[in-house]
Scaffold this active site. Structure first.
Site, short mmCIF file in Angstrom:
data_model
loop_
_atom_site.label_atom_id
_atom_site.label_comp_id
_atom_site.label_asym_id
_atom_site.label_seq_id
_atom_site.Cartn_x
_atom_site.Cartn_y
_atom_site.Cartn_z
N SER A 168 12.75 -4.96 -6.87
CA SER A 168 13.04 -5.89 -5.78
C SER A 168 14.39 -6.57 -5.96
O SER A 168 15.43 -5.94 -5.81
CB SER A 168 11.89 -6.90 -5.68
OG SER A 168 11.93 -7.60 -4.47
N ASP A 215 27.61 -0.54 -6.21
CA ASP A 215 28.37 -0.21 -5.01
C ASP A 215 29.78 -0.79 -5.05
O ASP A 215 30.74 -0.15 -4.59
CB ASP A 215 27.64 -0.71 -3.76
CG ASP A 215 26.36 0.07 -3.48
OD1 ASP A 215 26.26 1.21 -3.97
OD2 ASP A 215 25.48 -0.45 -2.78
N LYS A 265 10.97 -0.68 -5.14
CA LYS A 265 10.36 -1.49 -4.08
C LYS A 265 11.47 -2.12 -3.24
O LYS A 265 12.09 -3.09 -3.64
CB LYS A 265 9.45 -2.58 -4.63
CG LYS A 265 8.74 -3.34 -3.51
CD LYS A 265 7.83 -4.43 -4.02
CE LYS A 265 7.08 -5.09 -2.87
NZ LYS A 265 7.98 -5.74 -1.88
#
Length: 706
Positions: free
Chosen positions: A469, A480, A494
């Site tokens: 999460s 990224d 998740k």
């Protein structure tokens, strides 16, 4: 193996039914409130759920199939004729359930309960003589994976299946060194307890199973909670309030540990691990152990809960590599609450070699993404949060002269989304960190909106299969932005957000949104894939989103334009090559790799022998392999080999600490510092490699800085 997370009835521990035995079971009927709730349930699922599934003929047929499977997933009760009869109602289920007609579901359940009571009664009546007649020298096998069974042709085939089932249960107790004279009694009490529960089933129980057979087709995190479960929702999902601090789930007949809550009693005690299966629970120091195989999840939860500072004892089947299915260990845990300050981020410093010199690497361990919302709302200037604590620790580490930082997110199950965004802001100048796509298909972006100072030094982020999460949002953003190197194991996966919806009776927890990275990739199902992969002690078939039935798929949306802070793609292949080279001579890493291999050898076992000698030989083989792996590690460390795993160095210490249990007031952080964490050290070496590749003269300068 079946991996469905059910809070329904796990009643597959059945044996034999006489066709002549007939019992009058009270017929359970639905209420008007449940009829209204069914209509609301379908309406809310269709309207709110991210998957946008409609309760049409296909879904209603799947609902009926899943309901039958929820009741008898082990295929130990219904015959082919039963299932064929039930399937005739598939054509009408679409209109029935969505309009509040629950007759079919309750009819099937009443049939199930009727036969269940008869079978359990027969088991209790005949168990002693059945056990006395068992021959454990016969070569025969029993299929333990219910998904590998077909529906029985007739009652004779079912009776043979149940005969083997009970024999396997008895053999497991024999192999666990249960006293011979006690085995029949243990099994009898197990079935008596199940028989007692049959009479306790009510309309809420039936409706909950029937409703969840539908909700879990949408995804495993969407659930209907009956009024009773609604009241205990937080405790049922996480025993962190006057409990042991563990997230539990149903796994066939067993209650399995899905996750350990950071800084909770179980985490501090240290012996309970993810994938362990709880088979018995005892109260206090010497209370009798109550067998919980075949119990409902909420009943096991109620047994484990208790007053603060009281003791609970758990008998578990270890989920660790090399552990035999009959192996048991007893774990004693003092119940307590999880305190916010105990989940706080902590720092330490590693000193790692770089040629003839030493480079300092700072480590910040973040067990959860926390924030004291109450203190923040009160306007307290010093309220606790992950970002505030990590910001302070970063300043302290830089003052101590570290040359780079590791953020350790292993076992971090998530927490505050706000803190995941804020924490990312400590490592980037500004920009988005996450995209949230609602079921309406509207996309929101969140992140650091204003330019400000940030930590610019070298960064490595550690994750593993239990990083979930909020941890995945942070790690994905760092990856990224190419702000740091991600190492470890693929994360949990998740990437969904749930909301609670009140219904006429009970509540619906429904998946309404989905997380996406700024690259456009979802964190759902696939998780965050590390740049450099470490050996994992977690079986992805048992733990993680991909292990759950009907998990939403990974997908992509449009990316967000964002800055890239470093050309890490250019250096990662070389860093991975250096890691692979170092791994060849690293005894500790090789030990982990071999343990993973041993675990994988046993991960796909669908059937077991009912010959005691064969089972004992198989267990000895596994133990011999585990011993050989341990001795190869000891040899590489210059230590004496063990004659058996029982001769481990920790044996004397364990004996003096109540069956290997750490003292309740032991300092977990102090113990952690004493443990040689090979993976953390390796993450440090990767950070050092990065420094040396970017600045070859760094090793020369490092000593001068000291």
């Amino acid at each position: 193996m079946m991996r469905r997370t059910l809070t329904a009835l796990t009643l597959n521990c059945l044996f034999w039914l006489s066709a002549a035995t007939v019992h009058a079971v009270t017929q359970i009927e639905p209420s008007e409130a449940q009829a209204d709730t069914a209509r609301e349930l379908v309406e809310q699922l269709e309207k709110r759920h991210y998957a946008k599934l409609h309760y049409d003929e296909n879904l209603s047929t799947a609902h009926l199939e899943n309901y039958i499977d929820s009741l008898d997933g082990g295929k130990m009760f219904f015959t082919q004729a039963d299932v064929a009869e039930f399937r005739k109602y598939a054509a009408t289920t679409e209109n029935d359930f969505s309009s509040g007609n629950l007759g079919v579901g309750f009819m099937i359940f009443n049939r199930f309960a009727e036969r269940l009571e008869a079978r359990l009664t027969r088991v209790v009546e005949t168990l002693p003589e059945r056990y006395a007649a068992m021959d454990f020298t016969v070569d025969e096998d029993f299929v333990i994976n219910g998904e590998k069974r077909t529906w029985a042709m007739d009652s004779d085939e079912l009776e043979e299946r149940w005969r083997k089932h009970l024999k396997n249960q008895a053999l497991s107790l024999r192999l666990a060194d249960k006293d011979e004279e006690d085995i029949a009694s243990v099994l009898s009490k197990r079935y008596q307890r199940q028989l007692k529960r049959v009479a306790q089933y009510n309309a809420q129980d039936v409706f909950q199973v029937y409703a969840n057979a539908l909700t879990e087709l949408y995804d495993p995190h969407s659930n209907y909670l009956s009024p009773r479960r609604s009241e205990n929702f937080n405790i049922n999902m996480s025993l962190s309030l006057e409990g042991i601090g563990a997230v539990l789930q149903s796994d066939d007949d067993y209650t399995k540990v899905a996750r350990i809550v950071a800084a909770g009693p179980a985490d501090k005690q240290g012996d309970l691990k993810p994938s362990d299966r709880i088979v018995a629970v005892g109260q206090g120091e010497e209370g009798p152990m109550e067998d919980v195989i075949g119990w409902r999840l909420d009943e096991v939860v109620d047994l484990i809960r208790g007053p603060k500072d009281s003791t609970v004892r758990l008998s578990v089947m270890p989920g660790t590599p090399g552990a035999a299915t009959e192996e048991r260990k007893t774990i004693k845990i003092v119940r307590n609450t999880v305190k916010l300050e105990e989940q706080s981020a902590q720092k330490r410093v590693l000193e790692l070699p770089a040629g003839d010199d030493t480079i300092k690497v700072g480590v910040i361990d973040i067990p959860a993404f926390y924030i004291d919302f109450d203190a923040m709302r009160r306007g307290d200037d010093d309220y606790k949060s992950t970002t505030r604590d990590v910001g302070r620790l970063l300043e302290e580490l830089q003052t101590e002269g570290v040359d780079g930082v590791i953020i350790d997110l292993r076992n971090n199950g998530g927490g505050s989304l706000q803190e995941a965004n804020e924490l990312t802001g400590l490592f980037i100048e500004y920009g988005p960190t996450v995209q949230i796509r609602h079921s309406s298909r509207r996309v929101w972006r969140d992140g650091k909106r204003l330019r400000s100072a940030y930590y610019e030094g070298p960064l490595v982020v550690m994750i593993n299969r239990l990083s979930a999460s909020a941890s995945e949002i942070f790690a994905g953003a760092i990856q990224d932005y190419e702000r740091g190197i991600i190492v470890g194991d693929r994360s949990f996966g998740k990437g969904t957000v749930q909301t609670m919806v009140p219904l006429k009776e009970g509540q619906l927890k429904v998946t309404e949104s989905k997380f996406y990275r700024i690259s456009g990739d979802s964190t759902q199902h696939r998780g965050v894939v590390p740049d450099i992969t470490f050996p994992s002690m977690f079986n992805a078939e048992e733990i993680g989103e991909s292990s759950l039935d009907h998990a939403l798929a990974w997908d992509q949306i449009n990316p967000v334009r964002h800055r890239r802070y470093g050309d890490l793609d250019a250096v990662i292949p070389e860093l991975a090559a250096l890691f692979d080279e170092r791994k060849k001579d690293n005894a500790e890493l090789n030990y982990l790799v071999e343990q993973v291999s041993l675990a994988n050898d046993d991960s796909d076992v669908d059937s077991v022998s009912l010959n005691e000698a064969v089972r004992r030989a198989r267990r000895e083989t596994r133990m011999s392999k585990a011993l050989a792996i341990e001795n190869r590690r000891r040899s590489a460390r210059g230590e004496e080999p063990l004659a058996s795993l029982d001769d481990d160095d920790r044996g004397e210490e364990d004996e003096n600490s109540s069956d290997g249990l750490a003292a309740a007031d032991a300092d977990p952080d102090e113990n952690k510092d004493e443990v040689d964490d090979v993976l953390l050290t390796e993450a440090g070496h990767i950070l050092v490699d990065t420094l040396l590749m970017r600045e070859p003269s760094y090793a020369v300068n490092a000593k001068k800085k000291d």
